[in-house]
Design an enzyme around this catalytic site. Structure first.
Site, PDB file in Angstrom:
ATOM      1  N   GLU A  79       0.837  -1.214   0.000  1.00 51.42           N
ATOM      2  CA  GLU A  79       0.000   0.000   0.000  1.00 51.42           C
ATOM      3  C   GLU A  79       0.865   1.255   0.000  1.00 51.42           C
ATOM      4  O   GLU A  79       1.812   1.368   0.783  1.00 51.42           O
ATOM      5  CB  GLU A  79      -0.902  -0.023   1.237  1.00 51.42           C
ATOM      6  CG  GLU A  79      -2.331   0.318   0.960  1.00 51.42           C
ATOM      7  CD  GLU A  79      -3.030  -0.643  -0.002  1.00 51.42           C
ATOM      8  OE1 GLU A  79      -3.089  -0.334  -1.212  1.00 51.42           O
ATOM      9  OE2 GLU A  79      -3.510  -1.694   0.449  1.00 51.42           O
ATOM     10  N   THR A 122       2.921   2.068  -2.106  1.00 49.60           N
ATOM     11  CA  THR A 122       4.251   1.772  -2.664  1.00 49.60           C
ATOM     12  C   THR A 122       4.300   2.093  -4.155  1.00 49.60           C
ATOM     13  O   THR A 122       5.380   2.308  -4.693  1.00 49.60           O
ATOM     14  CB  THR A 122       4.590   0.280  -2.470  1.00 49.60           C
ATOM     15  OG1 THR A 122       3.452  -0.491  -2.883  1.00 49.60           O
ATOM     16  CG2 THR A 122       4.909  -0.040  -1.020  1.00 49.60           C
ATOM     17  N   ASP A 123       3.134   2.124  -4.826  1.00 49.77           N
ATOM     18  CA  ASP A 123       3.171   2.264  -6.300  1.00 49.77           C
ATOM     19  C   ASP A 123       3.808   3.580  -6.731  1.00 49.77           C
ATOM     20  O   ASP A 123       4.664   3.602  -7.619  1.00 49.77           O
ATOM     21  CB  ASP A 123       1.790   2.022  -6.946  1.00 49.77           C
ATOM     22  CG  ASP A 123       0.682   2.979  -6.527  1.00 49.77           C
ATOM     23  OD1 ASP A 123       0.878   3.776  -5.587  1.00 49.77           O
ATOM     24  OD2 ASP A 123      -0.395   2.926  -7.159  1.00 49.77           O
ATOM     25  N   LEU A 141     -11.997  -0.004  -3.381  1.00 48.86           N
ATOM     26  CA  LEU A 141     -11.910  -1.201  -4.238  1.00 48.86           C
ATOM     27  C   LEU A 141     -11.773  -0.824  -5.709  1.00 48.86           C
ATOM     28  O   LEU A 141     -12.013  -1.634  -6.600  1.00 48.86           O
ATOM     29  CB  LEU A 141     -13.139  -2.092  -4.028  1.00 48.86           C
ATOM     30  CG  LEU A 141     -13.330  -2.615  -2.600  1.00 48.86           C
ATOM     31  CD1 LEU A 141     -14.624  -3.416  -2.483  1.00 48.86           C
ATOM     32  CD2 LEU A 141     -12.148  -3.476  -2.157  1.00 48.86           C
ATOM     33  N   GLU A 162      -7.123   9.289 -14.997  1.00 49.50           N
ATOM     34  CA  GLU A 162      -7.357   9.556 -13.570  1.00 49.50           C
ATOM     35  C   GLU A 162      -6.492  10.731 -13.085  1.00 49.50           C
ATOM     36  O   GLU A 162      -6.959  11.615 -12.389  1.00 49.50           O
ATOM     37  CB  GLU A 162      -7.028   8.294 -12.766  1.00 49.50           C
ATOM     38  CG  GLU A 162      -7.201   8.440 -11.283  1.00 49.50           C
ATOM     39  CD  GLU A 162      -8.403   7.670 -10.746  1.00 49.50           C
ATOM     40  OE1 GLU A 162      -8.895   6.758 -11.448  1.00 49.50           O
ATOM     41  OE2 GLU A 162      -8.838   7.993  -9.638  1.00 49.50           O
ATOM     42  N   ASP A 220      -4.173   0.559  -9.440  1.00 44.57           N
ATOM     43  CA  ASP A 220      -5.579   0.202  -9.674  1.00 44.57           C
ATOM     44  C   ASP A 220      -5.840  -0.175 -11.133  1.00 44.57           C
ATOM     45  O   ASP A 220      -6.506  -1.174 -11.417  1.00 44.57           O
ATOM     46  CB  ASP A 220      -6.493   1.374  -9.278  1.00 44.57           C
ATOM     47  CG  ASP A 220      -6.235   1.832  -7.861  1.00 44.57           C
ATOM     48  OD1 ASP A 220      -5.681   1.055  -7.071  1.00 44.57           O
ATOM     49  OD2 ASP A 220      -6.579   2.988  -7.546  1.00 44.57           O
ATOM     50  N   TYR A 275      -3.933  11.982   0.740  1.00 41.49           N
ATOM     51  CA  TYR A 275      -3.172  11.190  -0.228  1.00 41.49           C
ATOM     52  C   TYR A 275      -2.043  12.044  -0.826  1.00 41.49           C
ATOM     53  O   TYR A 275      -0.883  11.618  -0.876  1.00 41.49           O
ATOM     54  CB  TYR A 275      -4.107  10.689  -1.336  1.00 41.49           C
ATOM     55  CG  TYR A 275      -3.479   9.683  -2.280  1.00 41.49           C
ATOM     56  CD1 TYR A 275      -3.602   8.317  -2.075  1.00 41.49           C
ATOM     57  CD2 TYR A 275      -2.764  10.100  -3.397  1.00 41.49           C
ATOM     58  CE1 TYR A 275      -3.046   7.395  -2.942  1.00 41.49           C
ATOM     59  CE2 TYR A 275      -2.190   9.201  -4.276  1.00 41.49           C
ATOM     60  CZ  TYR A 275      -2.339   7.842  -4.049  1.00 41.49           C
ATOM     61  OH  TYR A 275      -1.775   6.940  -4.915  1.00 41.49           O
TER      62      TYR A 275
HETATM   63  C1  GLA Z   1      -5.185   4.318  -4.220  1.00 41.83           C
HETATM   64  C2  GLA Z   1      -4.416   4.775  -5.460  1.00 41.83           C
HETATM   65  C3  GLA Z   1      -3.333   3.756  -5.827  1.00 41.83           C
HETATM   66  C4  GLA Z   1      -2.459   3.426  -4.617  1.00 41.83           C
HETATM   67  C5  GLA Z   1      -3.316   3.095  -3.406  1.00 41.83           C
HETATM   68  C6  GLA Z   1      -2.505   2.910  -2.160  1.00 41.83           C
HETATM   69  O1  GLA Z   1      -5.892   3.159  -4.506  1.00 41.83           O
HETATM   70  O2  GLA Z   1      -5.307   4.913  -6.546  1.00 41.83           O
HETATM   71  O3  GLA Z   1      -2.563   4.254  -6.901  1.00 41.83           O
HETATM   72  O4  GLA Z   1      -1.552   4.460  -4.355  1.00 41.83           O
HETATM   73  O5  GLA Z   1      -4.286   4.101  -3.153  1.00 41.83           O
HETATM   74  O6  GLA Z   1      -1.747   1.765  -2.234  1.00 41.83           O
END
Ligand code: GLA
Length: 397
Positions: free
Chosen positions: A48, A50-51, A139, A174, A186, A238
Protein backbone atom coordinates in the site's frame (compact mmCIF):
# COMPACT_ATOMS: atom_id res chain seq x y z
CA UNK A 1 -21.92 -13.46 -12.32
CA UNK A 2 -21.69 -15.89 -9.45
CA UNK A 3 -22.24 -14.11 -6.16
CA UNK A 4 -19.79 -15.35 -3.64
CA UNK A 5 -21.59 -14.57 -0.44
CA UNK A 6 -25.20 -14.43 0.61
CA UNK A 7 -24.44 -11.76 3.16
CA UNK A 8 -23.73 -8.09 3.34
CA UNK A 9 -23.38 -6.06 0.19
CA UNK A 10 -24.50 -8.89 -2.06
CA UNK A 11 -27.97 -8.58 -0.62
CA UNK A 12 -28.31 -4.94 -1.55
CA UNK A 13 -26.35 -4.50 -4.77
CA UNK A 14 -27.69 -5.76 -8.07
CA UNK A 15 -25.19 -7.88 -9.94
CA UNK A 16 -23.70 -6.11 -12.98
CA UNK A 17 -24.55 -8.47 -15.85
CA UNK A 18 -24.28 -8.32 -19.64
CA UNK A 19 -28.03 -8.91 -19.80
CA UNK A 20 -28.80 -5.81 -17.71
CA UNK A 21 -26.76 -3.46 -19.93
CA UNK A 22 -27.88 -5.10 -23.18
CA UNK A 23 -31.54 -4.75 -22.26
CA UNK A 24 -31.09 -1.13 -21.18
CA UNK A 25 -29.10 -0.38 -24.34
CA UNK A 26 -31.86 -1.71 -26.60
CA UNK A 27 -34.49 0.21 -24.64
CA UNK A 28 -32.56 3.48 -24.74
CA UNK A 29 -31.16 3.35 -28.26
CA UNK A 30 -33.57 1.14 -30.15
CA UNK A 31 -30.94 -1.26 -31.51
CA UNK A 32 -28.56 -3.94 -30.26
CA UNK A 33 -25.12 -3.09 -28.93
CA UNK A 34 -22.14 -4.36 -30.92
CA UNK A 35 -20.68 -5.99 -27.84
CA UNK A 36 -20.39 -6.03 -24.06
CA UNK A 37 -17.16 -5.46 -22.13
CA UNK A 38 -16.23 -5.59 -18.43
CA UNK A 39 -13.45 -4.56 -16.08
CA UNK A 40 -13.18 -5.44 -12.39
CA UNK A 41 -12.53 -3.64 -9.14
CA UNK A 42 -9.56 -4.90 -7.14
CA UNK A 43 -8.34 -5.84 -3.73
CA UNK A 44 -4.74 -5.01 -3.00
CA UNK A 45 -3.48 -8.04 -1.10
CA UNK A 46 -0.39 -6.17 0.03
CA UNK A 47 1.77 -3.19 -1.03
CA UNK A 48 0.00 0.00 0.00
CA UNK A 49 1.26 3.45 -1.06
CA UNK A 50 4.25 1.77 -2.66
CA UNK A 51 3.17 2.26 -6.30
CA UNK A 52 4.01 5.98 -6.54
CA UNK A 53 7.31 5.27 -4.78
CA UNK A 54 8.35 3.04 -7.74
CA UNK A 55 7.85 -0.01 -5.51
CA UNK A 56 5.96 -3.30 -5.53
CA UNK A 57 2.27 -4.20 -5.32
CA UNK A 58 0.30 -7.45 -5.26
CA UNK A 59 -3.38 -6.94 -6.09
CA UNK A 60 -6.00 -9.30 -7.44
CA UNK A 61 -9.11 -8.52 -9.47
CA UNK A 62 -12.53 -8.98 -7.89
CA UNK A 63 -15.58 -10.61 -9.44
CA UNK A 64 -17.32 -7.25 -8.85
CA UNK A 65 -17.06 -5.24 -12.06
CA UNK A 66 -18.23 -2.51 -14.40
CA UNK A 67 -20.07 -3.85 -17.46
CA UNK A 68 -20.50 -1.76 -20.62
CA UNK A 69 -22.67 -2.36 -23.68
CA UNK A 70 -21.56 -0.23 -26.61
CA UNK A 71 -21.99 0.50 -30.30
CA UNK A 72 -20.53 3.12 -32.66
CA UNK A 73 -22.48 6.29 -33.32
CA UNK A 74 -22.37 8.39 -36.46
CA UNK A 75 -22.08 11.97 -35.21
CA UNK A 76 -18.60 11.57 -33.66
CA UNK A 77 -19.88 12.19 -30.13
CA UNK A 78 -20.07 9.93 -27.07
CA UNK A 79 -23.29 9.22 -25.16
CA UNK A 80 -22.98 7.44 -21.82
CA UNK A 81 -25.83 6.07 -19.73
CA UNK A 82 -25.11 4.99 -16.13
CA UNK A 83 -27.75 2.59 -14.83
CA UNK A 84 -26.51 3.14 -11.27
CA UNK A 85 -26.86 6.92 -11.49
CA UNK A 86 -29.86 6.87 -13.85
CA UNK A 87 -28.16 9.60 -15.85
CA UNK A 88 -27.09 10.05 -19.45
CA UNK A 89 -24.21 12.38 -20.32
CA UNK A 90 -23.25 13.29 -23.88
CA UNK A 91 -20.00 14.95 -24.88
CA UNK A 92 -18.12 15.76 -28.07
CA UNK A 93 -14.55 16.35 -29.23
CA UNK A 94 -14.63 19.93 -27.87
CA UNK A 95 -15.09 18.49 -24.35
CA UNK A 96 -11.85 16.54 -24.46
CA UNK A 97 -10.14 19.08 -22.24
CA UNK A 98 -9.38 18.20 -18.59
CA UNK A 99 -12.04 19.66 -16.32
CA UNK A 100 -14.71 20.09 -19.03
CA UNK A 101 -16.77 16.99 -18.10
CA UNK A 102 -17.29 16.51 -14.37
CA UNK A 103 -18.60 13.86 -11.95
CA UNK A 104 -18.73 10.16 -12.91
CA UNK A 105 -18.73 10.97 -16.64
CA UNK A 106 -15.26 12.53 -16.27
CA UNK A 107 -13.88 8.99 -16.03
CA UNK A 108 -15.41 8.26 -19.44
CA UNK A 109 -14.50 11.52 -21.19
CA UNK A 110 -11.04 11.27 -19.61
CA UNK A 111 -10.45 7.87 -21.19
CA UNK A 112 -11.37 9.21 -24.64
CA UNK A 113 -9.10 12.20 -24.00
CA UNK A 114 -6.18 10.03 -22.79
CA UNK A 115 -6.52 7.64 -25.75
CA UNK A 116 -6.49 10.61 -28.14
CA UNK A 117 -3.52 12.11 -26.33
CA UNK A 118 -1.66 8.82 -26.79
CA UNK A 119 -2.21 9.17 -30.54
CA UNK A 120 -5.29 6.99 -31.03
CA UNK A 121 -8.35 7.98 -33.05
CA UNK A 122 -11.41 7.11 -31.00
CA UNK A 123 -14.70 6.87 -32.87
CA UNK A 124 -17.97 8.20 -31.45
CA UNK A 125 -19.98 5.65 -29.47
CA UNK A 126 -23.01 5.03 -27.32
CA UNK A 127 -22.28 3.29 -24.04
CA UNK A 128 -24.62 1.93 -21.38
CA UNK A 129 -22.92 0.84 -18.19
CA UNK A 130 -23.59 -0.56 -14.77
CA UNK A 131 -21.37 -1.46 -11.82
CA UNK A 132 -21.50 -3.67 -8.77
CA UNK A 133 -18.14 -2.48 -7.42
CA UNK A 134 -18.86 -0.66 -4.14
CA UNK A 135 -18.12 3.05 -4.60
CA UNK A 136 -15.86 4.90 -2.16
CA UNK A 137 -14.80 1.63 -0.52
CA UNK A 138 -11.17 1.57 -1.70
CA UNK A 139 -11.91 -1.20 -4.24
CA UNK A 140 -11.10 0.90 -7.32
CA UNK A 141 -14.56 1.44 -8.70
CA UNK A 142 -13.17 4.33 -10.74
CA UNK A 143 -10.37 2.25 -12.29
CA UNK A 144 -12.97 -0.41 -13.14
CA UNK A 145 -15.03 2.26 -14.91
CA UNK A 146 -12.01 3.64 -16.79
CA UNK A 147 -10.75 0.22 -17.84
CA UNK A 148 -14.17 -1.09 -18.92
CA UNK A 149 -14.80 1.99 -21.07
CA UNK A 150 -11.27 1.87 -22.46
CA UNK A 151 -11.56 -1.81 -23.39
CA UNK A 152 -14.87 -1.17 -25.16
CA UNK A 153 -13.62 1.90 -27.06
CA UNK A 154 -10.36 0.22 -28.11
CA UNK A 155 -12.30 -2.68 -29.64
CA UNK A 156 -15.00 -0.50 -31.22
CA UNK A 157 -12.41 1.74 -32.86
CA UNK A 158 -10.24 -1.22 -33.91
CA UNK A 159 -7.20 0.14 -32.04
CA UNK A 160 -4.07 -1.83 -31.15
CA UNK A 161 -3.15 -0.97 -27.56
CA UNK A 162 -0.97 -3.34 -25.51
CA UNK A 163 -2.34 -4.32 -22.05
CA UNK A 164 0.22 -2.35 -20.07
CA UNK A 165 -0.37 0.74 -22.24
CA UNK A 166 -4.09 0.40 -21.56
CA UNK A 167 -3.39 0.58 -17.84
CA UNK A 168 -1.12 3.59 -18.33
CA UNK A 169 -3.69 5.41 -20.47
CA UNK A 170 -6.43 4.76 -17.89
CA UNK A 171 -4.12 6.07 -15.17
CA UNK A 172 -3.43 9.17 -17.26
CA UNK A 173 -7.19 9.77 -17.36
CA UNK A 174 -7.36 9.56 -13.57
CA UNK A 175 -4.29 11.76 -12.99
CA UNK A 176 -4.70 14.44 -15.64
CA UNK A 177 -8.38 14.53 -16.60
CA UNK A 178 -10.03 13.69 -13.27
CA UNK A 179 -7.16 15.18 -11.28
CA UNK A 180 -6.39 12.45 -8.71
CA UNK A 181 -2.60 11.99 -8.24
CA UNK A 182 -2.71 8.17 -7.98
CA UNK A 183 -0.16 5.52 -8.99
CA UNK A 184 -0.52 2.61 -11.46
CA UNK A 185 -1.84 0.01 -9.00
CA UNK A 186 -5.58 0.20 -9.67
CA UNK A 187 -5.58 0.38 -13.46
CA UNK A 188 -2.85 -2.28 -13.73
CA UNK A 189 -4.90 -4.60 -11.52
CA UNK A 190 -8.11 -4.01 -13.46
CA UNK A 191 -6.35 -4.59 -16.79
CA UNK A 192 -3.69 -7.23 -16.14
CA UNK A 193 -5.09 -9.55 -13.46
CA UNK A 194 -6.12 -13.10 -14.30
CA UNK A 195 -8.59 -15.41 -12.56
CA UNK A 196 -7.18 -17.50 -9.66
CA UNK A 197 -4.08 -15.32 -9.47
CA UNK A 198 -2.70 -12.24 -7.83
CA UNK A 199 -0.57 -9.87 -9.90
CA UNK A 200 3.00 -9.06 -8.88
CA UNK A 201 3.88 -5.68 -10.35
CA UNK A 202 7.13 -3.74 -10.16
CA UNK A 203 5.87 -0.18 -10.53
CA UNK A 204 9.26 1.11 -11.73
CA UNK A 205 9.98 -1.29 -14.58
CA UNK A 206 6.31 -2.29 -15.00
CA UNK A 207 7.54 -5.91 -15.10
CA UNK A 208 4.71 -8.09 -13.90
CA UNK A 209 3.64 -11.67 -13.58
CA UNK A 210 0.78 -13.78 -12.25
CA UNK A 211 1.14 -15.42 -8.83
CA UNK A 212 -1.23 -18.36 -8.18
CA UNK A 213 -3.54 -17.59 -5.27
CA UNK A 214 -5.55 -20.71 -4.49
CA UNK A 215 -6.38 -19.95 -0.87
CA UNK A 216 -8.74 -22.93 -0.61
CA UNK A 217 -5.72 -25.24 -1.09
CA UNK A 218 -4.66 -24.26 2.42
CA UNK A 219 -8.20 -24.15 3.83
CA UNK A 220 -8.53 -20.37 3.70
CA UNK A 221 -10.72 -17.75 2.05
CA UNK A 222 -10.52 -13.99 1.87
CA UNK A 223 -13.16 -11.84 3.50
CA UNK A 224 -13.59 -8.32 2.12
CA UNK A 225 -15.40 -6.14 4.63
CA UNK A 226 -16.52 -2.61 3.78
CA UNK A 227 -16.52 -0.44 6.88
CA UNK A 228 -18.66 2.10 4.97
CA UNK A 229 -16.63 4.88 6.51
CA UNK A 230 -16.88 7.99 4.34
CA UNK A 231 -13.52 9.03 2.91
CA UNK A 232 -13.35 12.61 4.11
CA UNK A 233 -10.19 14.54 3.12
CA UNK A 234 -8.91 11.48 1.31
CA UNK A 235 -7.54 13.43 -1.66
CA UNK A 236 -5.63 15.97 0.42
CA UNK A 237 -4.24 13.28 2.76
CA UNK A 238 -3.17 11.19 -0.23
CA UNK A 239 -1.42 14.17 -1.81
CA UNK A 240 0.23 14.95 1.51
CA UNK A 241 1.65 11.39 1.79
CA UNK A 242 2.95 11.60 -1.77
CA UNK A 243 4.68 14.92 -1.13
CA UNK A 244 6.35 13.67 2.05
CA UNK A 245 7.65 10.58 0.24
CA UNK A 246 8.97 12.67 -2.67
CA UNK A 247 10.66 15.10 -0.29
CA UNK A 248 12.25 12.26 1.67
CA UNK A 249 13.59 10.69 -1.53
CA UNK A 250 15.15 14.05 -2.46
CA UNK A 251 16.81 14.40 0.95
CA UNK A 252 18.14 10.85 0.69
CA UNK A 253 19.43 11.47 -2.83
CA UNK A 254 17.49 8.60 -4.42
CA UNK A 255 15.11 8.63 -7.38
CA UNK A 256 12.34 7.09 -5.28
CA UNK A 257 11.90 5.41 -1.88
CA UNK A 258 12.02 2.08 -3.69
CA UNK A 259 15.79 2.63 -3.81
CA UNK A 260 16.13 2.43 -0.03
CA UNK A 261 16.66 -1.20 0.98
CA UNK A 262 15.77 -2.73 4.34
CA UNK A 263 19.50 -2.95 5.10
CA UNK A 264 19.90 0.79 4.44
CA UNK A 265 16.80 1.76 6.37
CA UNK A 266 18.35 2.73 9.72
CA UNK A 267 20.99 4.82 8.04
CA UNK A 268 18.38 6.49 5.83
CA UNK A 269 16.14 7.25 8.81
CA UNK A 270 19.01 8.87 10.67
CA UNK A 271 19.40 11.34 7.79
CA UNK A 272 15.79 12.54 7.83
CA UNK A 273 14.81 15.72 9.68
CA UNK A 274 11.60 14.80 11.46
CA UNK A 275 9.77 11.93 13.04
CA UNK A 276 6.73 12.03 10.73
CA UNK A 277 8.91 11.75 7.64
CA UNK A 278 10.92 8.94 9.23
CA UNK A 279 7.76 6.95 9.90
CA UNK A 280 6.41 7.52 6.38
CA UNK A 281 9.67 6.23 4.91
CA UNK A 282 9.75 3.26 7.25
CA UNK A 283 6.28 2.24 6.08
CA UNK A 284 7.17 2.37 2.39
CA UNK A 285 10.49 0.54 2.74
CA UNK A 286 9.14 -2.21 5.00
CA UNK A 287 5.97 -2.55 2.87
CA UNK A 288 8.05 -3.13 -0.28
CA UNK A 289 9.93 -5.85 1.61
CA UNK A 290 6.63 -7.39 2.73
CA UNK A 291 5.38 -7.57 -0.86
CA UNK A 292 8.53 -9.39 -1.96
CA UNK A 293 8.11 -11.82 0.92
CA UNK A 294 4.42 -12.32 0.13
CA UNK A 295 5.30 -13.21 -3.46
CA UNK A 296 7.90 -15.71 -2.24
CA UNK A 297 5.42 -17.24 0.20
CA UNK A 298 2.78 -17.55 -2.55
CA UNK A 299 5.28 -18.99 -5.04
CA UNK A 300 6.12 -21.67 -2.45
CA UNK A 301 2.42 -22.43 -1.94
CA UNK A 302 2.74 -21.43 1.75
CA UNK A 303 -0.31 -19.17 1.56
CA UNK A 304 -1.08 -19.43 5.28
CA UNK A 305 2.20 -17.56 5.81
CA UNK A 306 0.61 -14.47 4.25
CA UNK A 307 -1.17 -13.87 7.57
CA UNK A 308 1.68 -12.30 9.58
CA UNK A 309 2.57 -10.13 6.58
CA UNK A 310 -0.99 -8.78 6.40
CA UNK A 311 -0.90 -8.06 10.12
CA UNK A 312 2.44 -6.29 9.92
CA UNK A 313 1.24 -4.25 6.94
CA UNK A 314 -1.76 -3.07 8.92
CA UNK A 315 0.35 -2.04 11.91
CA UNK A 316 2.65 -0.13 9.59
CA UNK A 317 -0.26 1.68 7.92
CA UNK A 318 -1.77 2.48 11.31
CA UNK A 319 1.30 3.63 13.20
CA UNK A 320 3.79 4.78 10.57
CA UNK A 321 1.82 5.89 7.51
CA UNK A 322 -1.21 6.92 9.61
CA UNK A 323 -3.83 6.17 6.97
CA UNK A 324 -6.23 4.03 9.01
CA UNK A 325 -9.24 5.28 10.97
CA UNK A 326 -10.93 3.92 14.13
CA UNK A 327 -13.61 1.92 12.25
CA UNK A 328 -10.96 0.22 10.13
CA UNK A 329 -8.77 -0.59 13.15
CA UNK A 330 -11.74 -1.97 15.05
CA UNK A 331 -12.73 -4.12 12.07
CA UNK A 332 -9.20 -5.55 11.81
CA UNK A 333 -8.90 -6.25 15.55
CA UNK A 334 -12.35 -7.81 15.74
CA UNK A 335 -11.76 -9.97 12.67
CA UNK A 336 -8.58 -11.33 14.26
CA UNK A 337 -10.31 -11.98 17.58
CA UNK A 338 -13.09 -13.81 15.70
CA UNK A 339 -10.66 -16.22 14.08
CA UNK A 340 -9.09 -14.41 11.12
CA UNK A 341 -5.48 -15.49 10.58
CA UNK A 342 -4.39 -12.09 9.40
CA UNK A 343 -6.12 -8.85 8.47
CA UNK A 344 -5.33 -5.43 7.07
CA UNK A 345 -6.90 -2.40 5.53
CA UNK A 346 -6.73 -2.47 1.74
CA UNK A 347 -6.59 0.53 -0.62
CA UNK A 348 -5.68 4.17 -0.22
CA UNK A 349 -6.94 4.50 3.34
CA UNK A 350 -9.00 6.81 5.57
CA UNK A 351 -11.89 4.36 5.54
CA UNK A 352 -12.93 1.77 3.00
CA UNK A 353 -12.36 -1.97 3.25
CA UNK A 354 -10.38 -4.45 5.26
CA UNK A 355 -9.38 -7.88 4.05
CA UNK A 356 -9.07 -10.88 6.37
CA UNK A 357 -7.68 -14.36 5.76
CA UNK A 358 -10.19 -16.69 7.37
CA UNK A 359 -10.74 -20.46 7.51
CA UNK A 360 -12.98 -21.68 4.67
CA UNK A 361 -16.64 -21.30 5.60
CA UNK A 362 -16.09 -18.78 8.40
CA UNK A 363 -16.27 -15.47 6.50
CA UNK A 364 -19.86 -14.79 7.51
CA UNK A 365 -19.13 -15.56 11.15
CA UNK A 366 -16.20 -13.12 11.15
CA UNK A 367 -18.32 -10.54 9.31
CA UNK A 368 -21.07 -10.88 11.91
CA UNK A 369 -18.56 -10.42 14.73
CA UNK A 370 -17.39 -7.15 13.17
CA UNK A 371 -21.01 -6.06 12.67
CA UNK A 372 -21.70 -6.69 16.38
CA UNK A 373 -18.59 -4.75 17.42
CA UNK A 374 -19.61 -1.86 15.14
CA UNK A 375 -23.09 -1.85 16.62
CA UNK A 376 -21.68 -1.73 20.13
CA UNK A 377 -19.33 1.11 19.21
CA UNK A 378 -22.19 3.09 17.66
CA UNK A 379 -20.87 2.72 14.07
CA UNK A 380 -23.14 1.97 11.09
CA UNK A 381 -23.42 -1.58 9.76
CA UNK A 382 -20.56 -2.90 7.61
CA UNK A 383 -21.09 -5.09 4.53
CA UNK A 384 -18.98 -8.00 3.39
CA UNK A 385 -18.40 -10.57 0.69
CA UNK A 386 -15.76 -13.09 -0.36
CA UNK A 387 -12.89 -11.75 -2.47
CA UNK A 388 -12.40 -14.21 -5.33
CA UNK A 389 -9.39 -13.66 -7.64
CA UNK A 390 -11.08 -13.01 -10.99
CA UNK A 391 -10.33 -12.02 -14.59
CA UNK A 392 -9.16 -8.57 -15.66
CA UNK A 393 -10.73 -6.35 -18.34
CA UNK A 394 -12.18 -8.28 -21.28
CA UNK A 395 -14.93 -8.58 -23.85
CA UNK A 396 -17.88 -10.61 -22.54
CA UNK A 397 -20.17 -10.77 -25.57
C1 GLA B 1 -5.18 4.32 -4.22
C2 GLA B 1 -4.42 4.78 -5.46
C3 GLA B 1 -3.33 3.76 -5.83
C4 GLA B 1 -2.46 3.43 -4.62
C5 GLA B 1 -3.32 3.10 -3.41
C6 GLA B 1 -2.51 2.91 -2.16
O1 GLA B 1 -5.89 3.16 -4.51
O2 GLA B 1 -5.31 4.91 -6.55
O3 GLA B 1 -2.56 4.25 -6.90
O4 GLA B 1 -1.55 4.46 -4.36
O5 GLA B 1 -4.29 4.10 -3.15
O6 GLA B 1 -1.75 1.77 -2.23
Amino acid sequence: MVRTSARGRAETAEAATPEAVTEAFVQQLGHDPVGVWAAPGRVNLIGEHTDYNDGFVMPFALAEQVVVAAAPREDGRWGVRSLNRRQTVTFGPQDLVPGRVEGWAAYVAGVVWALAEAGHTVQGADLVLTSDVPVGAGLSSSAALECAVLTALVDLSGLEVAPLDRARIARRCENAYVGAPTGLLDQAASTLCEADNALFLDCRSADHRQVPLDLSSVGLELLVLDTKTPHSHVTSEYGDRRRTCDEAAKILGVAALRDVSLDDLDDALSRLPDDVMRRRVRHVVTEDARVLEAVEVADDGRLADLAPLLDASHTSMRDDFEITVPTVDLAVETARAAGAHGARMTGGGFGGCIIALVPVGSADEVGRAVAAAFDEAGYGAPAWFLGVPSAGARRLV
